[in-house]
Design an enzyme around this catalytic site. Structure first.
Site, PDB file in Angstrom:
ATOM      1  N   GLY A  11       0.848  -1.188   0.000  1.00  0.00           N
ATOM      2  CA  GLY A  11       0.000   0.000   0.000  1.00  0.00           C
ATOM      3  C   GLY A  11       0.879   1.230   0.000  1.00  0.00           C
ATOM      4  O   GLY A  11       1.923   1.263  -0.645  1.00  0.00           O
ATOM      5  N   CYS A  12       0.515   2.216   0.756  1.00  0.00           N
ATOM      6  CA  CYS A  12       1.269   3.461   0.827  1.00  0.00           C
ATOM      7  C   CYS A  12       2.668   3.180   1.377  1.00  0.00           C
ATOM      8  O   CYS A  12       2.813   2.559   2.426  1.00  0.00           O
ATOM      9  CB  CYS A  12       0.538   4.450   1.737  1.00  0.00           C
ATOM     10  SG  CYS A  12       1.467   5.942   2.051  1.00  0.00           S
ATOM     11  N   PHE A  13       3.692   3.644   0.675  1.00  0.00           N
ATOM     12  CA  PHE A  13       5.050   3.348   1.133  1.00  0.00           C
ATOM     13  C   PHE A  13       5.391   4.024   2.456  1.00  0.00           C
ATOM     14  O   PHE A  13       6.270   3.582   3.176  1.00  0.00           O
ATOM     15  CB  PHE A  13       6.121   3.622   0.085  1.00  0.00           C
ATOM     16  CG  PHE A  13       6.116   4.944  -0.635  1.00  0.00           C
ATOM     17  CD1 PHE A  13       5.655   6.123  -0.066  1.00  0.00           C
ATOM     18  CD2 PHE A  13       6.604   5.001  -1.931  1.00  0.00           C
ATOM     19  CE1 PHE A  13       5.685   7.320  -0.757  1.00  0.00           C
ATOM     20  CE2 PHE A  13       6.644   6.196  -2.635  1.00  0.00           C
ATOM     21  CZ  PHE A  13       6.180   7.363  -2.045  1.00  0.00           C
ATOM     22  N   TRP A  14       4.679   5.087   2.818  1.00  0.00           N
ATOM     23  CA  TRP A  14       4.938   5.731   4.111  1.00  0.00           C
ATOM     24  C   TRP A  14       4.664   4.772   5.259  1.00  0.00           C
ATOM     25  O   TRP A  14       5.378   4.763   6.252  1.00  0.00           O
ATOM     26  CB  TRP A  14       4.094   6.981   4.277  1.00  0.00           C
ATOM     27  CG  TRP A  14       4.312   8.049   3.251  1.00  0.00           C
ATOM     28  CD1 TRP A  14       5.439   8.265   2.494  1.00  0.00           C
ATOM     29  CD2 TRP A  14       3.378   9.050   2.865  1.00  0.00           C
ATOM     30  NE1 TRP A  14       5.250   9.338   1.673  1.00  0.00           N
ATOM     31  CE2 TRP A  14       3.994   9.852   1.875  1.00  0.00           C
ATOM     32  CE3 TRP A  14       2.076   9.354   3.256  1.00  0.00           C
ATOM     33  CZ2 TRP A  14       3.352  10.932   1.287  1.00  0.00           C
ATOM     34  CZ3 TRP A  14       1.445  10.439   2.667  1.00  0.00           C
ATOM     35  CH2 TRP A  14       2.074  11.218   1.691  1.00  0.00           C
TER      36      TRP A  14
END
Length: 176
Positions: A11-14
């Site tokens: 998902g979101c790399f953060w």
């Protein structure tokens, strides 16, 4: 033992970056993109359009004397939803797919085995892609170390902080 490279997209790399920055034996987590078909280095805006085919991923070195690749894959698979196709929470699109980009045949074999073992713990089918690593493109500096630089931002508070709380409960012995 020689350090190894791992590349994962959950998902979101953060979110994925914030998780693996906390794991013993993991060094220098870098956010970026991989797995697309668009020519040249993609921009964040192009990735967000979903038209490049790239996934948001992280890439890092790890010391297998401290943490095994199987342990890394287990942590990865249990800190995001590997049963959700092209989506993690409110983030929707192929750029948010669950993906393991392996760097050698041993990593491919381990990832496949871990997923097969973990499938019994999920009601839905695991849809995590397992593919050979293509070109990895590092994201711009403003996307690196995002959670640590932006903890008060809404997304960090409501999405990443709860993931880190869960990580501490599940894997306290694996944390730095």
């Amino acid at each position: 033992m020689t350090k190894q490279l791992a590349t994962l997209g959950g998902g979101c790399f953060w979110c994925t970056e914030a998780i693996f920055q906390k794991i013993k034996g993991v060094e220098k987590v870098v956010s970026g993109y991989a797995g697309g078909t668009a020519p040249g280095k993609p921009t964040y805006r192009e990735i967000c359009s979903g038209l490049t085919g790239h996934a948001e991923v992280i890439q890092f070195m790890f010391d297998p004397a401290i943490i095994s690749y199987a342990e890394i894959i287990t942590i990865f698979m249990t800190t995001h939803d590997p049963t959700s196709l092209n989506r993690q929470g409110a983030d929707v699109g192929t750029q948010y797919r669950s993906v393991i980009f392996y760097h050698n045949s041993e990593q491919k074999e381990i990832a496949t085995e871990v997923i097969q073992q973990l499938q019994t713990y999920f009601e839905e089918t695991i849809v995590t892609e397992i593919s050979e690593i293509p070109t990895f493109y590092e994201a711009t500096e403003d996307h690196q170390d995002y959670y640590n630089q932006n903890r008060q931002q809404g997304y960090c508070n409501f999405v990443i902080t709860p993931k880190l709380s869960r990580l501490r409960k599940l894997y306290a012995d694996k944390l730095k």
